[in-house]
Design a protein around this motif. Structure first.
Motif, PDB file in Angstrom:
ATOM      1  N   ARG A  51       0.815  -1.232   0.000  1.00  0.00           N
ATOM      2  CA  ARG A  51       0.000   0.000   0.000  1.00  0.00           C
ATOM      3  C   ARG A  51       0.845   1.277   0.000  1.00  0.00           C
ATOM      4  NH1 ARG A  51      -5.166  -0.245   0.750  1.00  0.00           N
ATOM      5  NH2 ARG A  51      -5.370   1.676   1.945  1.00  0.00           N
ATOM      6  N   THR A  52       1.994   1.219  -0.638  1.00  0.00           N
ATOM      7  CA  THR A  52       2.867   2.390  -0.716  1.00  0.00           C
ATOM      8  C   THR A  52       2.754   3.011  -2.108  1.00  0.00           C
ATOM      9  OG1 THR A  52       4.418   1.417   0.837  1.00  0.00           O
ATOM     10  CG2 THR A  52       5.253   3.184  -0.540  1.00  0.00           C
ATOM     11  N   CYS A  53       2.549   4.317  -2.122  1.00  0.00           N
ATOM     12  CA  CYS A  53       2.464   5.031  -3.395  1.00  0.00           C
ATOM     13  C   CYS A  53       3.543   6.095  -3.466  1.00  0.00           C
ATOM     14  CB  CYS A  53       1.105   5.716  -3.521  1.00  0.00           C
ATOM     15  SG  CYS A  53      -0.222   4.551  -3.772  1.00  0.00           S
ATOM     16  N   ILE A  54       4.037   6.298  -4.667  1.00  0.00           N
ATOM     17  CA  ILE A  54       5.071   7.314  -4.873  1.00  0.00           C
ATOM     18  C   ILE A  54       4.522   8.411  -5.769  1.00  0.00           C
ATOM     19  CG2 ILE A  54       7.292   7.768  -5.995  1.00  0.00           C
ATOM     20  CD1 ILE A  54       8.140   4.977  -5.005  1.00  0.00           C
ATOM     21  N   LEU A  55       4.717   9.644  -5.328  1.00  0.00           N
ATOM     22  CA  LEU A  55       4.434  10.803  -6.158  1.00  0.00           C
ATOM     23  C   LEU A  55       5.775  11.388  -6.540  1.00  0.00           C
ATOM     24  CD1 LEU A  55       1.889  10.492  -4.157  1.00  0.00           C
ATOM     25  CD2 LEU A  55       1.315  12.754  -4.982  1.00  0.00           C
ATOM     26  N   LEU A  56       6.010  11.507  -7.824  1.00  0.00           N
ATOM     27  CA  LEU A  56       7.302  12.005  -8.308  1.00  0.00           C
ATOM     28  C   LEU A  56       7.124  13.427  -8.824  1.00  0.00           C
ATOM     29  CD1 LEU A  56      10.272  11.457  -8.940  1.00  0.00           C
ATOM     30  CD2 LEU A  56       9.567  10.449 -11.095  1.00  0.00           C
ATOM     31  N   ILE A  57       7.789  14.358  -8.164  1.00  0.00           N
ATOM     32  CA  ILE A  57       7.732  15.763  -8.578  1.00  0.00           C
ATOM     33  C   ILE A  57       9.001  16.049  -9.370  1.00  0.00           C
ATOM     34  CG2 ILE A  57       7.469  18.143  -7.776  1.00  0.00           C
ATOM     35  CD1 ILE A  57       5.344  16.829  -6.289  1.00  0.00           C
ATOM     36  N   SER A  58       8.847  16.257 -10.647  1.00  0.00           N
ATOM     37  CA  SER A  58      10.016  16.459 -11.511  1.00  0.00           C
ATOM     38  C   SER A  58      10.479  17.925 -11.463  1.00  0.00           C
ATOM     39  CB  SER A  58       9.672  16.084 -12.950  1.00  0.00           C
ATOM     40  OG  SER A  58       8.726  17.022 -13.471  1.00  0.00           O
ATOM     41  N   GLU A  59      11.650  18.133 -11.999  1.00  0.00           N
ATOM     42  CA  GLU A  59      12.184  19.487 -12.114  1.00  0.00           C
ATOM     43  C   GLU A  59      11.187  20.380 -12.863  1.00  0.00           C
ATOM     44  OE1 GLU A  59      16.514  20.562 -13.479  1.00  0.00           O
ATOM     45  OE2 GLU A  59      15.230  20.559 -15.244  1.00  0.00           O
ATOM     46  N   ALA A  60      10.616  19.836 -13.933  1.00  0.00           N
ATOM     47  CA  ALA A  60       9.651  20.594 -14.741  1.00  0.00           C
ATOM     48  C   ALA A  60       8.409  20.957 -13.928  1.00  0.00           C
ATOM     49  CB  ALA A  60       9.253  19.783 -15.971  1.00  0.00           C
ATOM     50  N   ASP A  61       7.934  20.022 -13.077  1.00  0.00           N
ATOM     51  CA  ASP A  61       6.760  20.302 -12.227  1.00  0.00           C
ATOM     52  C   ASP A  61       7.032  21.477 -11.297  1.00  0.00           C
ATOM     53  OD1 ASP A  61       5.277  18.160 -13.238  1.00  0.00           O
ATOM     54  OD2 ASP A  61       6.046  16.756 -11.740  1.00  0.00           O
ATOM     55  N   LEU A  62       8.225  21.478 -10.689  1.00  0.00           N
ATOM     56  CA  LEU A  62       8.575  22.537  -9.735  1.00  0.00           C
ATOM     57  C   LEU A  62       8.636  23.905 -10.407  1.00  0.00           C
ATOM     58  CD1 LEU A  62      11.399  20.848  -7.629  1.00  0.00           C
ATOM     59  CD2 LEU A  62       9.138  21.469  -6.827  1.00  0.00           C
ATOM     60  N   VAL A  63       9.219  23.930 -11.592  1.00  0.00           N
ATOM     61  CA  VAL A  63       9.401  25.200 -12.292  1.00  0.00           C
ATOM     62  C   VAL A  63       8.068  25.701 -12.860  1.00  0.00           C
ATOM     63  CG1 VAL A  63      10.595  26.289 -14.251  1.00  0.00           C
ATOM     64  CG2 VAL A  63      11.817  24.662 -12.808  1.00  0.00           C
ATOM     65  N   ALA A  64       7.161  24.777 -13.181  1.00  0.00           N
ATOM     66  CA  ALA A  64       5.918  25.142 -13.880  1.00  0.00           C
ATOM     67  C   ALA A  64       4.900  25.876 -13.009  1.00  0.00           C
ATOM     68  CB  ALA A  64       5.281  23.888 -14.468  1.00  0.00           C
ATOM     69  N   GLY A  65       5.041  25.819 -11.683  1.00  0.00           N
ATOM     70  CA  GLY A  65       4.066  26.527 -10.849  1.00  0.00           C
ATOM     71  C   GLY A  65       3.545  25.667  -9.717  1.00  0.00           C
ATOM     72  N   ASP A  66       2.317  25.993  -9.259  1.00  0.00           N
ATOM     73  CA  ASP A  66       1.786  25.385  -8.033  1.00  0.00           C
ATOM     74  C   ASP A  66       0.903  24.168  -8.256  1.00  0.00           C
ATOM     75  OD1 ASP A  66       3.122  27.190  -6.526  1.00  0.00           O
ATOM     76  OD2 ASP A  66       1.408  28.519  -6.196  1.00  0.00           O
ATOM     77  N   GLU A  67       0.754  23.702  -9.481  1.00  0.00           N
ATOM     78  CA  GLU A  67      -0.146  22.576  -9.744  1.00  0.00           C
ATOM     79  C   GLU A  67       0.249  21.350  -8.921  1.00  0.00           C
ATOM     80  OE1 GLU A  67      -2.980  20.078 -10.687  1.00  0.00           O
ATOM     81  OE2 GLU A  67      -3.041  22.217 -11.143  1.00  0.00           O
ATOM     82  N   PHE A  68       1.560  21.102  -8.785  1.00  0.00           N
ATOM     83  CA  PHE A  68       2.022  19.929  -8.033  1.00  0.00           C
ATOM     84  C   PHE A  68       1.590  20.017  -6.566  1.00  0.00           C
ATOM     85  CE2 PHE A  68       5.464  22.847  -7.090  1.00  0.00           C
ATOM     86  CZ  PHE A  68       5.804  22.544  -5.784  1.00  0.00           C
ATOM     87  N   LYS A  69       1.479  21.243  -6.015  1.00  0.00           N
ATOM     88  CA  LYS A  69       1.051  21.400  -4.618  1.00  0.00           C
ATOM     89  C   LYS A  69      -0.401  20.961  -4.461  1.00  0.00           C
ATOM     90  CE  LYS A  69       4.208  25.208  -3.563  1.00  0.00           C
ATOM     91  NZ  LYS A  69       4.321  26.628  -3.210  1.00  0.00           N
ATOM     92  N   ARG A  70      -1.225  21.353  -5.417  1.00  0.00           N
ATOM     93  CA  ARG A  70      -2.644  20.935  -5.370  1.00  0.00           C
ATOM     94  C   ARG A  70      -2.751  19.414  -5.456  1.00  0.00           C
ATOM     95  NH1 ARG A  70      -3.219  26.030  -7.889  1.00  0.00           N
ATOM     96  NH2 ARG A  70      -2.804  25.279  -9.992  1.00  0.00           N
ATOM     97  N   ARG A  71      -1.896  18.838  -6.294  1.00  0.00           N
ATOM     98  CA  ARG A  71      -1.896  17.381  -6.456  1.00  0.00           C
ATOM     99  C   ARG A  71      -1.516  16.685  -5.142  1.00  0.00           C
ATOM    100  NH1 ARG A  71       2.839  15.095  -9.671  1.00  0.00           N
ATOM    101  NH2 ARG A  71       2.674  12.889  -9.257  1.00  0.00           N
ATOM    102  N   LEU A  72      -0.499  17.224  -4.458  1.00  0.00           N
ATOM    103  CA  LEU A  72      -0.066  16.651  -3.180  1.00  0.00           C
ATOM    104  C   LEU A  72      -1.176  16.729  -2.132  1.00  0.00           C
ATOM    105  CD1 LEU A  72       3.540  18.099  -2.895  1.00  0.00           C
ATOM    106  CD2 LEU A  72       2.963  15.679  -2.924  1.00  0.00           C
ATOM    107  N   VAL A  73      -1.810  17.881  -2.045  1.00  0.00           N
ATOM    108  CA  VAL A  73      -2.872  18.067  -1.052  1.00  0.00           C
ATOM    109  C   VAL A  73      -4.048  17.141  -1.352  1.00  0.00           C
ATOM    110  CG1 VAL A  73      -4.551  19.721  -0.126  1.00  0.00           C
ATOM    111  CG2 VAL A  73      -2.183  20.438  -0.512  1.00  0.00           C
ATOM    112  N   ARG A  74      -4.420  17.032  -2.637  1.00  0.00           N
ATOM    113  CA  ARG A  74      -5.528  16.132  -3.022  1.00  0.00           C
ATOM    114  C   ARG A  74      -5.192  14.694  -2.655  1.00  0.00           C
ATOM    115  NH1 ARG A  74      -5.696  18.653  -8.073  1.00  0.00           N
ATOM    116  NH2 ARG A  74      -5.210  16.718  -9.153  1.00  0.00           N
ATOM    117  N   PHE A  75      -3.951  14.300  -2.920  1.00  0.00           N
ATOM    118  CA  PHE A  75      -3.533  12.932  -2.599  1.00  0.00           C
ATOM    119  C   PHE A  75      -3.629  12.680  -1.100  1.00  0.00           C
ATOM    120  CE2 PHE A  75      -0.423   9.865  -1.153  1.00  0.00           C
ATOM    121  CZ  PHE A  75      -0.729   8.781  -1.951  1.00  0.00           C
ATOM    122  N   ARG A  76      -3.099  13.634  -0.326  1.00  0.00           N
ATOM    123  CA  ARG A  76      -3.080  13.469   1.137  1.00  0.00           C
ATOM    124  C   ARG A  76      -4.493  13.399   1.699  1.00  0.00           C
ATOM    125  NH1 ARG A  76      -2.536  11.497   4.820  1.00  0.00           N
ATOM    126  NH2 ARG A  76      -1.392  11.850   6.752  1.00  0.00           N
TER     127      ARG A  76
END
Length: 209
Positions: A51-76
């Protein structure tokens, strides 16, 4: 939606999000683990057994803006799965890293592991898969002292991650990983279990962190 919870992943296998097919990380995983692609994983990038899941935040995700943050919060918020966040910390993305660290570790309470590139990320996933297999195959009735001797040497990235905990240096990090066998077990340890390894004060610091 986070749909990965309904998937049963056999030990030694990794189910990868279809979006990573053909990527460097997928190529490096092929042959080392049994990698299967699915397009129904939702927010999850890689789903391991246990039951372990990995979310991979790439260099491109970080530079592109805050979308990855919303994804993390939704996952959590949406998932009871154990989430491990792997972040590509490069010269370009380093300026965003402390913000990600604060969000993931302090606000969301998830495990964060920095890597320099997708090659390192694949090594980390292979290591996590082998931890899952080892946890499953370990004889629960075995002598705990013998089990501790069999504990594998810690991967540099995992060891480094544990050393980020307040009050934990390299020696204590090694002791903790040898005792618990994996970062998952360490994250789920009680204060009394931690006290057996590092004493009361540091155990409380680790548990709080």
């Amino acid at each position: 939606p986070v749909t990965a919870g309904s998937i049963v992943v056999p030990y030694g296998h990794v189910i990868g999000n279809e979006k990573w097919r053909g990527s460097e990380i997928a190529q490096r995983l092929q042959g080392k683990v049994r990698l299967i692609f699915e397009d129904g994983l939702g927010l999850v990038d890689f789903h391991l057994s246990n039951r372990t899941c990995i979310l991979l935040i790439s260099e491109a995700d970080l530079v592109a803006g805050d979308e990855f943050k919303r994804r993390l919060v939704r996952f959590r918020n949406a998932s009871s799965l154990r989430g491990i966040v792997i972040v590509e910390k490069t010269q370009i993305s380093e300026q965003y890293y402390s913000g990600v660290q604060k969000l993931v570790v302090l606000e969301l309470g998830m495990v964060l592991l920095p890597v320099a590139n997708q090659g390192e990320a694949s090594q980390l996933i292979i290591q996590l898969v082998s931890f899952c297999v080892r946890e499953q195959s370990r004889d629960r009735g075995a002598n705990p002292f013998l089990r501790r001797q069999r504990a594998p040497p810690a991967e540099p990235a995992v060891l480094q991650a544990v050393q980020h905990i307040p009050g934990v240096g390299k020696t204590k990090a090694l002791l903790l990983l040898q005792h618990f066998g994996s970062i998952h077990r360490l994250c789920n340890a009680s204060v009394s279990e931690l006290e057996q390894v590092v004493g009361q004060t540091v155990a409380q610091q680790i548990y709080t962190f």
